[in-house]
Scaffold this motif. Structure first.
Motif, PDB file in Angstrom:
ATOM      1  N   SER A   1      -2.360   5.175   2.880  1.00  0.00           N
ATOM      2  CA  SER A   1      -3.499   4.272   2.635  1.00  0.00           C
ATOM      3  C   SER A   1      -3.650   3.301   3.790  1.00  0.00           C
ATOM      4  CB  SER A   1      -3.283   3.461   1.355  1.00  0.00           C
ATOM      5  OG  SER A   1      -3.524   4.234   0.239  1.00  0.00           O
TER       6      SER A   1
ATOM      7  N   LEU B   1       0.840  -1.195   0.000  1.00  0.00           N
ATOM      8  CA  LEU B   1       0.000   0.000   0.000  1.00  0.00           C
ATOM      9  C   LEU B   1       0.875   1.245   0.000  1.00  0.00           C
ATOM     10  CD1 LEU B   1      -2.817  -0.599   2.649  1.00  0.00           C
ATOM     11  CD2 LEU B   1      -3.015  -0.639   0.166  1.00  0.00           C
ATOM     12  N   PRO B   2       0.440   2.301  -0.689  1.00  0.00           N
ATOM     13  CA  PRO B   2       1.218   3.543  -0.627  1.00  0.00           C
ATOM     14  C   PRO B   2       1.044   4.209   0.741  1.00  0.00           C
ATOM     15  CG  PRO B   2      -0.761   3.860  -1.922  1.00  0.00           C
ATOM     16  CD  PRO B   2      -0.725   2.413  -1.562  1.00  0.00           C
TER      17      PRO B   2
ATOM     18  N   GLU C   1      -9.773  -0.261   0.430  1.00  0.00           N
ATOM     19  CA  GLU C   1      -8.593   0.572   0.677  1.00  0.00           C
ATOM     20  C   GLU C   1      -9.104   1.987   0.933  1.00  0.00           C
ATOM     21  OE1 GLU C   1      -5.577   0.535  -2.384  1.00  0.00           O
ATOM     22  OE2 GLU C   1      -4.730   2.399  -1.573  1.00  0.00           O
TER      23      GLU C   1
ATOM     24  N   ALA D   1     -13.152   5.772   0.241  1.00  0.00           N
ATOM     25  CA  ALA D   1     -12.651   4.482  -0.252  1.00  0.00           C
ATOM     26  C   ALA D   1     -11.912   4.728  -1.556  1.00  0.00           C
ATOM     27  CB  ALA D   1     -13.815   3.537  -0.496  1.00  0.00           C
ATOM     28  N   HIS D   2     -10.706   4.187  -1.656  1.00  0.00           N
ATOM     29  CA  HIS D   2     -10.010   4.279  -2.942  1.00  0.00           C
ATOM     30  C   HIS D   2     -10.573   3.221  -3.885  1.00  0.00           C
ATOM     31  CE1 HIS D   2      -6.902   4.963  -5.892  1.00  0.00           C
ATOM     32  NE2 HIS D   2      -6.691   3.665  -5.937  1.00  0.00           N
ATOM     33  N   ARG D   3     -10.723   2.034  -3.378  1.00  0.00           N
ATOM     34  CA  ARG D   3     -11.348   0.970  -4.175  1.00  0.00           C
ATOM     35  C   ARG D   3     -11.836  -0.150  -3.269  1.00  0.00           C
ATOM     36  NH1 ARG D   3      -6.027  -0.632  -5.893  1.00  0.00           N
ATOM     37  NH2 ARG D   3      -6.346   0.298  -7.934  1.00  0.00           N
TER      38      ARG D   3
ATOM     39  N   VAL E   1      -8.363   6.030   1.712  1.00  0.00           N
ATOM     40  CA  VAL E   1      -7.355   7.078   1.499  1.00  0.00           C
ATOM     41  C   VAL E   1      -7.906   8.434   1.923  1.00  0.00           C
ATOM     42  CG1 VAL E   1      -6.186   5.911  -0.428  1.00  0.00           C
ATOM     43  CG2 VAL E   1      -8.133   7.411  -0.884  1.00  0.00           C
TER      44      VAL E   1
END
Lengths: 240, 523
Positions: free
Chosen positions: A127, A123-124, A205, A157-159, A207
């Motif tokens: 996140s 994960l970046p 995920e 939510a990012h995804r 963010v």
């Protein structure tokens, strides 16, 4: 005597099998630090005196508080290494249709997975993951299960990384629905007709809502540079 | 005529003759030149315009239910769309940029993006081009094109009509639209050349021919419920969700009149209004006219052995494409359209007995890269939920509770028709839209089939952009028209379709009991 015993046993089994969880909804209100307050509401049908373990989909329950319920209904948080559950005890004379309510706190609902030694981070920075898994470990079928997660302010939510089980051919609603709940961004996991052993899960995920300005800093000069260096595209031809 | 003018005409005629010889029937990867000052300005402003739109969508406050990756996916797709339309770069370069952007904005991971090049549609394109090269090499395509021109092509209007009738015949037989596109592509290129339209020198006949074929291939698939897999999915959904069975004949009764009427309208409107064909371009442009075409046709002589082989191979592939519903029963396995073409390619390339060598196969890799980028972008919109979110927001923005049936119907049909601009997959669009439409009809108190069946008729109308469908990508590779031309023609066709569907709801659909009275209010 033997026939009578069989009859009593059959009636008892019939009563036990008749228990159904019509609706099981949990609202999970997540804080910025990743801890959450979960509030559950459970509608029972065919309830009779007895005891059963209600699964909650969390490893540990802290600060467990039973809500309003019919007189004599007892709820207690229990757990072991495999997970936590709520021990429900229904007294004699409990109404056939009863609603249970309880709340508890859970830690680490939002978390950053630690990579194994020598493994790359998945994960970046910034996140976090949100994972919720629910297994119907008790006998009574659950007609409708829903877990609504409300994200902390200023995150989205990012995804959706995982949403199980995949919707069947006759299901047209998504397993995980992203939406705004009570004015906050959130996600709802939903599944109908969970028999004993059925499971449902989601992993998201999460963010920060604010985007990095890097795209702005990179692309605006690029666009300006194009307009300057490619201006000959629209320059009128010079007379020869 | 001056000596220079005569020399120029002669040179152009020579070039057309070469093309007719099919030696140069290649799908060029060189960028299309800007045709006029408007296109030059579009190219100049398209680059910053795409970036501006990307930034605007990316930095918008997040919508309810829209994930960050969906928002970023929409931003990337919008940038690519602007660049595909305005063409500051060749379309395949834009596709590469899009694939990179999808990765760095974390819309999709590297594997998901790169696997697109292995999708069945890409394989079908590649293999179908081998078959197409075979038709060109053995000169069967030339023979068929010359015959077509001699029989129907005395003027532009008849030549266009011949292709329209050809597609009306092929559509119920071959459900795979890409297969129909590849089969007829060599004919289109040669006929366009005879009328003076080449990739270097576009004209309105070429635009009409290619875009009429594009519409014919896609729109005529809606004549029957077996016209595409997505049609069958829609029928299944109507049965499951609305509990109503749609029979083959039910679909034909409503689908065929709409599709066929639209195509005839487009045949006329295309050549008279959208891309008006000047009088001097309405006849073959070859020096010597039809006489030369006849000479060329007679010079071919009787069918050669390689031509007969090509006919046999193509017939085998065609037979497999047409009989796919029986494969499981016959072979115990379904030979899908790409694998039928693969079998054909194996025979075509077979040493000694085949008709083509690998080096002779004309495979337009730039087109495959363009397709891959377009599909990666489309998949990103679908996978992240951006397309579904867009459709929901669109429907949610209309208050359809208190309006008469006809108004709600018109909005539903229009949204369904134009939503193909948001996605590259008919199947995904059907899966997103049909449940929403059926649920909407129920909530408004209308019979679900009165919305769902007419909406299902729009599934195959994917004609607005070169990335909207497989045949679009294939025909765009001819460089005979721009993205803007495609948009103009395709959107006109869709609008004609919407108007016809609305008029049908007022009359035909109501008479056969599909829809209630147009101005009826909800029960």
């Amino acid at each position: 005597m033997r026939s009578l015993a069989i009859l009593v046993l059959a009636l008892a089994c019939g009563a036990a099998q008749a228990l159904e969880i019509r609706r099981y909804e949990t609202r999970i209100d997540v804080d910025r630090d990743g801890a959450a307050l979960a509030t559950a509401s459970v509608d029972l049908a065919g309830a009779a005196a007895g005891r059963f373990r209600l699964p909650v989909g969390f490893a540990k329950l802290a600060d467990f508080r039973p809500g309003e319920a019919s007189p004599g209904v007892s709820l207690a948080a229990k757990g072991n290494a495999d997970g936590a559950w709520v021990e429900v005890e229904l007294p004699d004379g409990v109404p056939s249709e009863t609603t249970l309510g309880f709340s508890f706190r859970a830690n680490g609902v939002l978390f950053v997975p630690k990579p194994e030694a020598g493994q790359k981070a998945t994960l970046p920075k910034g996140s976090r993951l949100l994972r919720h898994r629910f297994v119907n470990t008790q006998e009574a079928p659950i007609a409708r299960y829903a877990a609504t997660v409300l994200f902390p302010p200023e995150v989205i939510a990012h995804r959706v990384n995982e949403q199980l089980p995949r919707p069947g051919r006759k299901e047209f609603a998504p397993r995980v629905e992203l939406d705004r709940f009570d004015g906050r961004q959130g996600a709802r996991l939903q599944l109908a007709n969970l028999r004993q052993g059925d499971r449902t899960s989601m992993e998201l995920e999460i963010v920060d809502e604010r985007r990095s300005a890097v795209w702005l800093l990179l692309l605006v000069p690029l666009a300006a540079g194009y307009l300057f260096f490619f201006r000959d595209l629209v320059r009128p031809p010079r007379p020869s | 005529m001056s000596a220079d003018g005569a020399a120029q005409t002669h040179a152009q005629s020579q070039k057309l003759l070469e093309l007719l010889g099919m030696e140069r029937m290649s799908l060029s990867s060189k960028p299309r030149e800007a045709q006029d000052s408007t296109e030059k300005w579009m190219r100049y402003l398209g680059f910053p315009g795409g970036i501006l739109l990307f930034l605007l969508i990316l930095y918008l406050p997040p919508g309810a239910g829209l994930s960050a990756s969906a928002q970023a996916g929409a931003a990337c797709f919008a940038l690519a769309l602007v660049w595909w339309v305005t063409e500051p770069f060749p379309t395949y370069v834009t596709s590469l940029v899009l694939m990179f952007l999808l990765l760095v904005t974390r819309v999709a991971n590297d594997k998901t993006i790169m696997y697109v090049l292995g999708m069945d549609v890409i394989w079908l394109n590649l293999l179908a081009f081998i078959l197409s090269s075979m038709l060109v090499k053995v000169r069967l395509a030339k023979r068929m094109a010359l015959w077509l021109i001699l029989r129907f092509g005395k003027n532009a209007s008849h030549a266009l009509l011949a292709f329209l009738i050809l597609h009306m015949a092929l559509a119920p037989l071959i459900p795979a639209t890409a297969a129909r596109a590849v089969m007829t592509l060599p004919l289109m290129v040669v006929v366009a050349a005879i009328y003076g339209a080449t990739e270097d020198s576009n004209n309105n006949f070429g635009r009409n021919l290619l875009l009429l074929n594009l519409c014919g291939i896609s729109i005529l698939s809606s004549m029957t419920m077996t016209g595409s897999a997505a049609n069958l999915i829609a029928v299944g959904m109507i049965q499951t969700m609305a509990d109503q069975r749609v029979y083959y004949v039910d679909w034909v009764k409503v689908g065929t009149p709409i599709a066929v009427t639209t195509m005839f309208v487009m045949w006329w409107v295309g050549q008279k209004v959208i891309f008006r064909i000047p009088k001097d371009e309405r006849v073959p442009q070859l020096e010597g006219g039809l006489g030369l075409v006849k000479d060329q046709y007679e010079a071919l002589g009787p069918l050669t052995k390689p031509e007969k082989k090509a006919i046999a191979i193509f017939s085998l592939v065609l037979a497999l494409w047409m009989t796919d519903i029986f494969h499981m029963e016959w072979f115990g396995v379904e030979i899908s359209a790409p694998f039928a073409a693969l079998l054909g390619a194996v025979i075509v390339l077979f040493p000694r007995y085949g008709v083509l060598q690998w080096s002779e196969a004309e495979i337009p890799w730039h087109l495959l890269i363009f397709s891959a980028g377009a599909y990666a972008g489309g998949l990103a919109l679908d996978d992240t939920g951006a397309a579904a979110w867009g459709v929901k927001v669109l429907f949610g923005s209309f208050d359809l509770k208190s309006v008469p049936f006809g108004v709600a119907y018109t909005i539903v049909i229009a949204v369904m028709m134009y939503s193909h601009l948001l996605t590259t997959s008919k199947t995904v669009r059907t899966l997103i839209m049909l449940p929403i439409i059926i649920t909407l009809a129920k909530s408004l108190g209308w019979n679900p089939i009165s919305f769902a069946l007419p909406a299902a008729l729009c599934i195959d109308w994917v004609v607005g952009l070169p990335i909207s469908g497989k045949p679009n990508v294939i025909l765009f590779s001819t460089n005979q028209y721009s993205v803007g031309d495609n948009f103009r023609y395709g959107i006109t066709a869709c609008t004609v379709g919407v108007v016809l569907l609305v008029l049908s709801a007022m009359t035909w659909f109501h008479w056969i009991g599909l829809t209630p009275a147009f101005w009826a209010t909800a029960p």
